[in-house]
Every structure is written in structure tokens, then in C-alpha cells.
Design a protein around this motif. Structure first.
Motif, PDB file in Angstrom:
ATOM      1  N   TYR A  62       0.828  -1.202   0.000  1.00 17.33           N
ATOM      2  CA  TYR A  62       0.000   0.000   0.000  1.00 17.33           C
ATOM      3  C   TYR A  62       0.867   1.259   0.000  1.00 17.33           C
ATOM      4  N   GLN A  63       1.996   1.194   0.723  1.00 14.64           N
ATOM      5  CA  GLN A  63       2.945   2.301   0.672  1.00 14.64           C
ATOM      6  C   GLN A  63       3.449   2.488  -0.759  1.00 14.64           C
ATOM      7  N   ALA A  64       3.802   1.385  -1.399  1.00 10.14           N
ATOM      8  CA  ALA A  64       4.313   1.453  -2.764  1.00 10.14           C
ATOM      9  C   ALA A  64       3.257   2.001  -3.724  1.00 10.14           C
ATOM     10  N   ARG A  65       2.019   1.563  -3.568  1.00 10.30           N
ATOM     11  CA  ARG A  65       0.950   2.049  -4.444  1.00 10.30           C
ATOM     12  C   ARG A  65       0.748   3.549  -4.273  1.00 10.30           C
ATOM     13  N   ALA A  66       0.822   4.037  -3.028  1.00  7.75           N
ATOM     14  CA  ALA A  66       0.670   5.473  -2.776  1.00  7.75           C
ATOM     15  C   ALA A  66       1.798   6.262  -3.440  1.00  7.75           C
ATOM     16  N   PHE A  67       3.028   5.768  -3.307  1.00  9.48           N
ATOM     17  CA  PHE A  67       4.147   6.424  -3.986  1.00  9.48           C
ATOM     18  C   PHE A  67       3.936   6.422  -5.495  1.00  9.48           C
TER      19      PHE A  67
ATOM     20  N   LYS B  51      10.505  22.283   1.703  1.00  7.20           N
ATOM     21  CA  LYS B  51       9.078  22.528   1.890  1.00  7.20           C
ATOM     22  C   LYS B  51       8.257  21.792   0.837  1.00  7.20           C
ATOM     23  N   LYS B  52       8.731  21.792  -0.410  1.00  3.01           N
ATOM     24  CA  LYS B  52       8.017  21.101  -1.477  1.00  3.01           C
ATOM     25  C   LYS B  52       8.042  19.586  -1.268  1.00  3.01           C
ATOM     26  N   LEU B  53       9.189  19.057  -0.810  1.00  2.00           N
ATOM     27  CA  LEU B  53       9.268  17.626  -0.516  1.00  2.00           C
ATOM     28  C   LEU B  53       8.291  17.238   0.582  1.00  2.00           C
ATOM     29  N   GLU B  54       8.157  18.100   1.594  1.00  2.00           N
ATOM     30  CA  GLU B  54       7.204  17.815   2.670  1.00  2.00           C
ATOM     31  C   GLU B  54       5.774  17.842   2.150  1.00  2.00           C
ATOM     32  N   GLU B  55       5.490  18.723   1.197  1.00  2.00           N
ATOM     33  CA  GLU B  55       4.158  18.748   0.593  1.00  2.00           C
ATOM     34  C   GLU B  55       3.890  17.452  -0.171  1.00  2.00           C
ATOM     35  N   TYR B  56       4.873  16.993  -0.929  1.00  2.00           N
ATOM     36  CA  TYR B  56       4.719  15.731  -1.650  1.00  2.00           C
ATOM     37  C   TYR B  56       4.539  14.564  -0.672  1.00  2.00           C
ATOM     38  N   ALA B  57       5.298  14.600   0.411  1.00  2.00           N
ATOM     39  CA  ALA B  57       5.196  13.531   1.413  1.00  2.00           C
ATOM     40  C   ALA B  57       3.804  13.520   2.041  1.00  2.00           C
ATOM     41  N   ALA B  58       3.245  14.697   2.299  1.00  2.00           N
ATOM     42  CA  ALA B  58       1.897  14.771   2.866  1.00  2.00           C
ATOM     43  C   ALA B  58       0.859  14.246   1.870  1.00  2.00           C
ATOM     44  N   GLN B  59       1.068  14.539   0.590  1.00  2.00           N
ATOM     45  CA  GLN B  59       0.170  14.015  -0.435  1.00  2.00           C
ATOM     46  C   GLN B  59       0.251  12.496  -0.485  1.00  2.00           C
ATOM     47  N   ARG B  60       1.462  11.966  -0.436  1.00  2.00           N
ATOM     48  CA  ARG B  60       1.643  10.516  -0.432  1.00  2.00           C
ATOM     49  C   ARG B  60       0.990   9.887   0.800  1.00  2.00           C
ATOM     50  N   GLU B  61       1.111  10.557   1.947  1.00  2.00           N
ATOM     51  CA  GLU B  61       0.521  10.032   3.183  1.00  2.00           C
ATOM     52  C   GLU B  61      -1.000   9.950   3.075  1.00  2.00           C
ATOM     53  N   LEU B  62      -1.617  10.967   2.485  1.00  2.00           N
ATOM     54  CA  LEU B  62      -3.069  10.944   2.305  1.00  2.00           C
ATOM     55  C   LEU B  62      -3.474   9.800   1.388  1.00  2.00           C
ATOM     56  N   LEU B  63      -2.749   9.630   0.288  1.00  2.00           N
ATOM     57  CA  LEU B  63      -3.043   8.529  -0.622  1.00  2.00           C
ATOM     58  C   LEU B  63      -2.924   7.189   0.092  1.00  2.00           C
ATOM     59  N   TYR B  64      -1.861   7.036   0.864  1.00  2.00           N
ATOM     60  CA  TYR B  64      -1.635   5.788   1.602  1.00  2.00           C
ATOM     61  C   TYR B  64      -2.774   5.507   2.574  1.00  2.00           C
ATOM     62  N   ARG B  65      -3.201   6.522   3.313  1.00  2.00           N
ATOM     63  CA  ARG B  65      -4.256   6.298   4.302  1.00  2.00           C
ATOM     64  C   ARG B  65      -5.574   5.904   3.649  1.00  2.00           C
TER      65      ARG B  65
END
Length: 240
Positions: free
Chosen positions: A22-27, A67-81
Motif C-alpha cells: 500500500y505504501q508502494a501504491r501510494a508512492f 518545503k516542497k518535498l514535505e508537501e509531496y510527502a503529505a500528499q503521499r501520506e493521504l493517498l496511503y491512508r
């Protein structure tokens, strides 16, 4: 003077839960949105265990602002959840093993590269927090895995010296982190094949394959802590 207790330290993703697909799919969904062709499964095989923003930094050919990397990480986290919301289940045998380990006198800690809200999303939903004497996440240490800080801080808070700690890890960089902290490792083969680990005491598929008594036996048979492998770390695009 009685011997100090032993401690069991657990990574979260891929150890308490089998969530790597699921982590991989979110990425992969994030990469599609960003127009990237990186293979997320292969990426996580190399870098699993690191904070998402750090993993993301490796996929761009030009520097990206933090800051942009953190935004991407937050987007990935939402997808994962969203993907994992109805799939949250502990790895088979985990709760009975934790109960038996506590009864056997082990101290128990969680050491993960995830932030506090992500930790709660898993361990509070699964009612696992009560089994951990200490919970250490990415906001509690200056450097995440493969540096030693996560497991070193977990052991410090537990009051157990590194040589009496055993780390349950599913990732190569997490295994390297444990060795750098002076600890031994039991591999969990949710993400890797057993032969891909460097030098674990043993490799288990889930927690039905291990008992606290067997952990004691493994520690007695393998008293030395392996040195982290520079070659293995370099192969996974990290600097020691």
C-alpha cells in the motif's frame, strides 16, 4: 546484582503490519501525478524505513526545496491512508507475542521513521500502544534510519544498553541502523527475501514463527553484534 532486562525494539511499517504494497501504491500514484516513471516497489526495496520526504528527495534529478518535498510527502501520506484505511491489521501472531514477551520480562519499544499522527493511525487503531513502554518516531530524533538515532534513542528511553536489545526489522536500511546502534536483528520477511538481509539472528514470516524463549536462545548463540555493511549501504544509494 541481577542481570539487566533485554529489550525488543520494533519497526512499525512491515513489522507490526504488512503494509508495504500500500505504501508502494501510494508512492506510485504520486509519481504518476508528478510525471515521474520511478518504480515505487524497487525504490522501497532499497530505501524502505526512511522518512517519505527523504525517499522522495532521491527520485528527482534536480534539487527540490524541503518545503516542497514535505508537501509531496503529505500528499503521499493521504493517498496511503485512503488505500490502507480498511486494511489495517496487525501481522499474524503479534499481540500474543507481545503479551508473552512482556510476561517473560522483556522491555518493549517502537522505533519508526513515521511521524506521531501516522504512528497513531496504526497502533491506536489496532490498540497496540499499551504493549510499548516507549514509542519513538521521526520527530524525536535528529536523523532517521539508516542512522542509529531512532533505535539508540528507543534503547536510551527504555534504560537498556544496546547489546541487550533485539530489533525486529523488515528493511535493509533499518537493519543497518540497528547494527550502527550496536544491536542485533531479527528479520521480518514482509518486504524482503530472507537472503537479502545482512546478518540477522533469524528471519520470520510473522510472529507465529517466534517465541520469547527462542529469542533468548538466539541471543545466547549469537552474542556478537554485526558491523554495518558499507558495501550494502552503498548499494542502496546511502552514505555511511
Amino acid at each position: 546484582m541481577p542481570d539487566q532486562p533485554y529489550a525488543l525494539l520494533f519497526d512499525m511499517d512491515g513489522v507490526l503490519i504488512d503494509n508495504t504494497p500500500y505504501q508502494a501504491r501510494a508512492f506510485q500514484l504520486l509519481f504518476r501525478d508528478l510525471g515521474l516513471t520511478t518504480n515505487a516497489r524497487r525504490l522501497l526495496e532499497r530505501l524502505n524505513g526512511m522518512p517519505a520526504s527523504t525517499i522522495l528527495r532521491t527520485v528527482f534529478t534536480s534539487p527540490v526545496p524541503k518545503k516542497k518535498l514535505e508537501e509531496y510527502a503529505a500528499q503521499r501520506e493521504l493517498l496511503y491512508r485512503v488505500l490502507y484505511w480498511d486494511k489495517r491489521r496487525e501481522l499474524a501472531g503479534l499481540t500474543p507475542f507481545l503479551q508473552a514477551a512482556r510476561a517473560a520480562g522483556f522491555r518493549i519499544g517502537l522505533g519508526t521513521g513515521s511521524a506521531a499522527d501516522t504512528i497513531g493511525y496504526i497502533i491506536d487503531h489496532l490498540d497496540l500502544r499499551r504493549y510499548f513502554d516507549v514509542v519513538v518516531g521521526k520527530d524525536d530524533v535528529p536523523k532517521g534510519k539508516p542512522h542509529k538515532d531512532t533505535f539508540a534513542e528507543t534503547a536510551r528511553q527504555l534504560g537498556v544498553p544496546p547489546e541487550r536489545c533485539v530489533v525486529f526489522e523488515d528493511a535493509i536500511l533499518g537493519e543497518q541502523s540497528a547494527y550502527r546502534a550496536g544491536m542485533r536483528v531479527i528479520g521480518v520477511s514482509t518486504s524482503l527475501r530472507p537472503e537479502q538481509f545482512q546478518a540477522p539472528l533469524t528471519v520470520i514470516k510473522d510472529f507465529r514463527g517466534i517465541t520469547p524463549e527462542q529469542v533468548h536462545e538466539l541471543l545466547a548463540r549469537h552474542p556478537a553484534t554485526p558491523k554495518p555493511s558499507r558495501e550494502l549501504a552503498r548499494r542502496h544509494y546511502m552514505k555511511l
